[in-house]
Design a protein around this motif. Sequence first.
Motif, PDB file in Angstrom:
ATOM      1  N   LEU A 182      12.880  -0.515 -23.996  1.00  0.00           N
ATOM      2  CA  LEU A 182      13.966  -1.130 -23.863  1.00  0.00           C
ATOM      3  C   LEU A 182      13.914  -2.551 -23.678  1.00  0.00           C
ATOM      4  CD1 LEU A 182      17.258  -0.236 -23.538  1.00  0.00           C
ATOM      5  CD2 LEU A 182      16.655  -0.592 -21.064  1.00  0.00           C
ATOM      6  N   LEU A 183      12.975  -3.007 -22.720  1.00  0.00           N
ATOM      7  CA  LEU A 183      13.031  -4.521 -22.599  1.00  0.00           C
ATOM      8  C   LEU A 183      12.453  -5.182 -23.812  1.00  0.00           C
ATOM      9  CD1 LEU A 183      11.134  -4.456 -19.376  1.00  0.00           C
ATOM     10  CD2 LEU A 183      13.494  -5.293 -19.581  1.00  0.00           C
ATOM     11  N   ASN A 184      11.488  -4.573 -24.714  1.00  0.00           N
ATOM     12  CA  ASN A 184      11.300  -5.157 -25.950  1.00  0.00           C
ATOM     13  C   ASN A 184      12.183  -5.319 -26.825  1.00  0.00           C
ATOM     14  OD1 ASN A 184       8.906  -5.998 -27.973  1.00  0.00           O
ATOM     15  ND2 ASN A 184       9.297  -4.071 -28.829  1.00  0.00           N
ATOM     16  N   VAL A 185      13.157  -4.403 -27.015  1.00  0.00           N
ATOM     17  CA  VAL A 185      14.304  -4.647 -27.953  1.00  0.00           C
ATOM     18  C   VAL A 185      15.317  -5.798 -27.493  1.00  0.00           C
ATOM     19  CG1 VAL A 185      15.919  -3.456 -29.168  1.00  0.00           C
ATOM     20  CG2 VAL A 185      13.759  -2.318 -28.882  1.00  0.00           C
ATOM     21  N   TYR A 186      15.699  -5.491 -26.187  1.00  0.00           N
ATOM     22  CA  TYR A 186      16.863  -6.161 -25.681  1.00  0.00           C
ATOM     23  C   TYR A 186      16.588  -7.261 -24.989  1.00  0.00           C
ATOM     24  CZ  TYR A 186      19.632  -2.290 -27.211  1.00  0.00           C
ATOM     25  OH  TYR A 186      20.267  -1.220 -28.096  1.00  0.00           O
ATOM     26  N   GLY A 187      15.218  -7.613 -24.517  1.00  0.00           N
ATOM     27  CA  GLY A 187      14.938  -8.628 -23.970  1.00  0.00           C
ATOM     28  C   GLY A 187      14.696  -9.794 -24.743  1.00  0.00           C
ATOM     29  N   PRO A 188      13.487 -10.039 -25.655  1.00  0.00           N
ATOM     30  CA  PRO A 188      13.476 -11.173 -26.335  1.00  0.00           C
ATOM     31  C   PRO A 188      13.739 -10.772 -27.776  1.00  0.00           C
ATOM     32  CG  PRO A 188      11.239 -10.068 -25.929  1.00  0.00           C
ATOM     33  CD  PRO A 188      12.304  -9.569 -25.033  1.00  0.00           C
ATOM     34  N   GLY A 189      13.879  -9.345 -28.107  1.00  0.00           N
ATOM     35  CA  GLY A 189      13.938  -8.971 -29.568  1.00  0.00           C
ATOM     36  C   GLY A 189      15.141  -9.599 -30.381  1.00  0.00           C
ATOM     37  N   LEU A 190      16.208  -9.164 -29.673  1.00  0.00           N
ATOM     38  CA  LEU A 190      17.484  -9.699 -30.422  1.00  0.00           C
ATOM     39  C   LEU A 190      17.879 -11.300 -29.989  1.00  0.00           C
ATOM     40  CD1 LEU A 190      19.777  -6.593 -29.842  1.00  0.00           C
ATOM     41  CD2 LEU A 190      18.688  -7.210 -32.021  1.00  0.00           C
ATOM     42  N   ALA A 191      17.566 -11.515 -28.814  1.00  0.00           N
ATOM     43  CA  ALA A 191      18.100 -12.961 -28.327  1.00  0.00           C
ATOM     44  C   ALA A 191      17.281 -14.026 -28.980  1.00  0.00           C
ATOM     45  CB  ALA A 191      18.096 -13.231 -26.807  1.00  0.00           C
ATOM     46  N   ILE A 192      15.898 -13.746 -29.353  1.00  0.00           N
ATOM     47  CA  ILE A 192      15.014 -14.988 -29.601  1.00  0.00           C
ATOM     48  C   ILE A 192      15.674 -15.400 -31.169  1.00  0.00           C
ATOM     49  CG2 ILE A 192      13.449 -13.382 -31.000  1.00  0.00           C
ATOM     50  CD1 ILE A 192      11.214 -15.316 -29.869  1.00  0.00           C
ATOM     51  N   LEU A 193      16.114 -14.567 -31.859  1.00  0.00           N
ATOM     52  CA  LEU A 193      16.706 -15.117 -33.032  1.00  0.00           C
ATOM     53  C   LEU A 193      17.761 -16.101 -32.960  1.00  0.00           C
ATOM     54  CD1 LEU A 193      16.507 -11.794 -35.416  1.00  0.00           C
ATOM     55  CD2 LEU A 193      15.154 -13.689 -35.647  1.00  0.00           C
ATOM     56  N   PHE A 194      18.496 -15.907 -32.173  1.00  0.00           N
ATOM     57  CA  PHE A 194      19.661 -16.643 -31.728  1.00  0.00           C
ATOM     58  C   PHE A 194      19.180 -18.068 -31.245  1.00  0.00           C
ATOM     59  CE2 PHE A 194      23.293 -18.116 -28.934  1.00  0.00           C
ATOM     60  CZ  PHE A 194      24.241 -18.383 -30.001  1.00  0.00           C
ATOM     61  N   VAL A 195      18.295 -17.671 -30.010  1.00  0.00           N
ATOM     62  CA  VAL A 195      17.798 -18.851 -29.562  1.00  0.00           C
ATOM     63  C   VAL A 195      17.094 -20.026 -30.370  1.00  0.00           C
ATOM     64  CG1 VAL A 195      16.120 -19.638 -27.663  1.00  0.00           C
ATOM     65  CG2 VAL A 195      17.706 -17.993 -27.166  1.00  0.00           C
ATOM     66  N   VAL A 196      16.330 -19.556 -31.552  1.00  0.00           N
ATOM     67  CA  VAL A 196      15.585 -20.426 -32.148  1.00  0.00           C
ATOM     68  C   VAL A 196      16.654 -20.901 -33.222  1.00  0.00           C
ATOM     69  CG1 VAL A 196      13.774 -20.284 -34.001  1.00  0.00           C
ATOM     70  CG2 VAL A 196      13.550 -18.988 -31.892  1.00  0.00           C
ATOM     71  N   PHE A 197      17.680 -20.066 -33.584  1.00  0.00           N
ATOM     72  CA  PHE A 197      18.480 -20.724 -34.474  1.00  0.00           C
ATOM     73  C   PHE A 197      19.297 -21.911 -33.718  1.00  0.00           C
ATOM     74  CE2 PHE A 197      23.229 -20.874 -34.923  1.00  0.00           C
ATOM     75  CZ  PHE A 197      23.578 -21.619 -35.892  1.00  0.00           C
ATOM     76  N   THR A 198      19.758 -21.675 -32.566  1.00  0.00           N
ATOM     77  CA  THR A 198      20.280 -22.791 -31.904  1.00  0.00           C
ATOM     78  C   THR A 198      19.338 -24.180 -31.610  1.00  0.00           C
ATOM     79  OG1 THR A 198      21.574 -21.063 -30.477  1.00  0.00           O
ATOM     80  CG2 THR A 198      21.565 -23.254 -29.757  1.00  0.00           C
ATOM     81  N   GLU A 199      18.160 -23.649 -31.334  1.00  0.00           N
ATOM     82  CA  GLU A 199      17.195 -24.932 -31.240  1.00  0.00           C
ATOM     83  C   GLU A 199      17.007 -25.710 -32.276  1.00  0.00           C
ATOM     84  OE1 GLU A 199      12.606 -25.094 -29.574  1.00  0.00           O
ATOM     85  OE2 GLU A 199      13.463 -23.246 -29.804  1.00  0.00           O
ATOM     86  N   ALA A 200      16.898 -25.070 -33.665  1.00  0.00           N
ATOM     87  CA  ALA A 200      16.795 -25.717 -34.852  1.00  0.00           C
ATOM     88  C   ALA A 200      18.340 -26.302 -35.092  1.00  0.00           C
ATOM     89  CB  ALA A 200      16.519 -24.834 -35.967  1.00  0.00           C
ATOM     90  N   ALA A 201      19.202 -25.652 -35.327  1.00  0.00           N
ATOM     91  CA  ALA A 201      20.709 -26.463 -35.301  1.00  0.00           C
ATOM     92  C   ALA A 201      20.805 -27.702 -34.357  1.00  0.00           C
ATOM     93  CB  ALA A 201      21.594 -25.512 -35.282  1.00  0.00           C
ATOM     94  N   GLY A 202      20.478 -27.460 -33.109  1.00  0.00           N
ATOM     95  CA  GLY A 202      20.907 -28.582 -32.069  1.00  0.00           C
ATOM     96  C   GLY A 202      20.040 -29.831 -32.679  1.00  0.00           C
ATOM     97  N   VAL A 203      18.839 -29.679 -32.950  1.00  0.00           N
ATOM     98  CA  VAL A 203      18.022 -30.781 -33.268  1.00  0.00           C
ATOM     99  C   VAL A 203      18.502 -31.240 -34.617  1.00  0.00           C
ATOM    100  CG1 VAL A 203      15.673 -31.393 -33.976  1.00  0.00           C
ATOM    101  CG2 VAL A 203      15.952 -29.789 -32.029  1.00  0.00           C
ATOM    102  N   CYS A 204      18.867 -30.580 -35.470  1.00  0.00           N
ATOM    103  CA  CYS A 204      19.073 -31.010 -36.873  1.00  0.00           C
ATOM    104  C   CYS A 204      20.489 -31.259 -37.280  1.00  0.00           C
ATOM    105  CB  CYS A 204      18.420 -29.796 -37.825  1.00  0.00           C
ATOM    106  SG  CYS A 204      16.738 -29.472 -37.785  1.00  0.00           S
ATOM    107  N   TRP A 205      21.278 -30.656 -36.587  1.00  0.00           N
ATOM    108  CA  TRP A 205      22.920 -30.576 -36.921  1.00  0.00           C
ATOM    109  C   TRP A 205      23.350 -31.602 -35.696  1.00  0.00           C
ATOM    110  CZ3 TRP A 205      24.217 -25.077 -38.353  1.00  0.00           C
ATOM    111  CH2 TRP A 205      23.470 -24.754 -39.538  1.00  0.00           C
ATOM    112  N   VAL A 206      23.183 -31.326 -34.649  1.00  0.00           N
ATOM    113  CA  VAL A 206      23.557 -32.178 -33.499  1.00  0.00           C
ATOM    114  C   VAL A 206      22.910 -33.793 -33.019  1.00  0.00           C
ATOM    115  CG1 VAL A 206      24.320 -32.103 -31.044  1.00  0.00           C
ATOM    116  CG2 VAL A 206      24.370 -30.156 -32.396  1.00  0.00           C
ATOM    117  N   TYR A 207      21.720 -33.496 -32.917  1.00  0.00           N
ATOM    118  CA  TYR A 207      21.089 -34.679 -32.856  1.00  0.00           C
ATOM    119  C   TYR A 207      20.678 -35.548 -34.217  1.00  0.00           C
ATOM    120  CZ  TYR A 207      17.084 -37.826 -31.414  1.00  0.00           C
ATOM    121  OH  TYR A 207      16.151 -38.847 -31.251  1.00  0.00           O
ATOM    122  N   GLY A 208      20.499 -34.656 -35.149  1.00  0.00           N
ATOM    123  CA  GLY A 208      20.499 -35.293 -36.229  1.00  0.00           C
ATOM    124  C   GLY A 208      19.016 -35.261 -37.067  1.00  0.00           C
ATOM    125  N   VAL A 209      18.936 -35.001 -38.375  1.00  0.00           N
ATOM    126  CA  VAL A 209      17.666 -35.017 -38.950  1.00  0.00           C
ATOM    127  C   VAL A 209      17.148 -36.379 -39.185  1.00  0.00           C
ATOM    128  CG1 VAL A 209      16.208 -34.591 -41.177  1.00  0.00           C
ATOM    129  CG2 VAL A 209      17.956 -32.912 -40.256  1.00  0.00           C
TER     130      VAL A 209
END
Length: 474
Positions: A336-363
Amino acid sequence: MPLPGVGYAICMIDIYMGMYYNTIIGWAVYYLIASLASINSVLPWTSCDNEWNTPACTQITSPLIGNPNATTPAKEFFERNVLEQHRSNGLDDMGPIKPSLALCVAGVFVLVYFSLWKGVRSAGKVVWVTALAPYVVLLILLARGVTLPGATEGIRYYLTPEWHKLQNSKVWIDAASQIFFSLGPGFGTLLALSSYNKFNNNCYRDALITSSINCLTSFLAGFVIFSVLGYMAHVQNKSIEEVGLEGPGLVFIVYPEAIATMTGSVFWAIIFFLMLITLGLDSTFGGLEAITTALCDEYPRALGRHRELFVAGLLVFIYICALPTTTYGGVYLVDLLNVYGPGLAILFVVFTEAAGVCWVYGVDKFSADVKTMLGHTPGCFWRTCWSYISPVFLLVLFVFSVLAHEEMLVGEYAYPAWSIRVGWLLTGTTVSCIPLYMVYKFLITPGNFVNRIKTIMRPEVTSIPPADTALCAL
């Protein structure tokens, strides 16, 4: 900028991962102790003559046709001796803590503490062992695996592509998750460790070397695994699809089964589980170091000055939270922890990290920062990946992972509805760190609505420290 919420989300992911990942390492410790205790005898999962075996237990070399309920000694050792999950009715009745497992997991946490308490001064020395030893063992196991009968068929199966599976979104999701777990971009590991580099360190070279070694290591491990799977298929007269299992079953059932049939099985078992432990410790070091580095840097007076006590308190807290995974029904909580702990959230977190650096801060600003460090601007390929390919690809993967999510099953056990709701709550506590911090930043910023938005979206400007003494956290 309102992006520190990403950092807190990563810390939550690492805490959830520490709650179950160290338990899996504890299982490997249990196997290692059992292997060491068998030096003068045979491995305990070799035969069906043990007290934990059932009448359905059948030697792997015996025909299983006509007995659909037949199990193997290795499967029963894992499920009925290591986990003893038959003494639990699932998450509704997990049973008491199994003392031997709790001690194994406690040993893992002790090792982790003495590797992290001094920061990179201690972790850096330990990593020389935990990072290099698995390669030695992998090469030894590969040399043994390719000499086994049926290994060629296993390797051929491994190297034969099945192009139609690229149409399955789950394949892409699993591949992305595997990269995140092995390379660690969503766990803060790379950010934490790179923060100890000098400002003008060649991060471009390091990124290429690290990602290349990671992929090549996974490729090498595939030969080790599938050579043994081919051998097991040959021994049991099955197809490789019927032999292979996903997740813990592959590591704690299929591979031990194969080892038990080899000459010198105790030796192969010892080095195999030593490799698993060192690999696991190497991974858990990174995630927990990310938490300690991030929080000690964020709160230098409260935590940074008392790092040793903070690391001890953090590990004690995570161990207490991990104790339910050492119960007789702990395996259900681990999944349960494997699926719902990092499993699903990590994709959104990494997307936000990439979008924040490249779209908000700026390439453009990001590229200028890289130029300040390296002396040259990143090429068009990297700028295109940062601007469009990576964030869009990650967002699509996250959407598909949510839409394609299925109800959890472990064997014949169906997770109760309340546990699924708890799982989504775990995911929500991680993902919500990002918008909650944005709201918090907006509320504490003075000015009217428009000025607040402009202020919080403006990057914080810091002076560039001297190149010979500075630290960077690119």
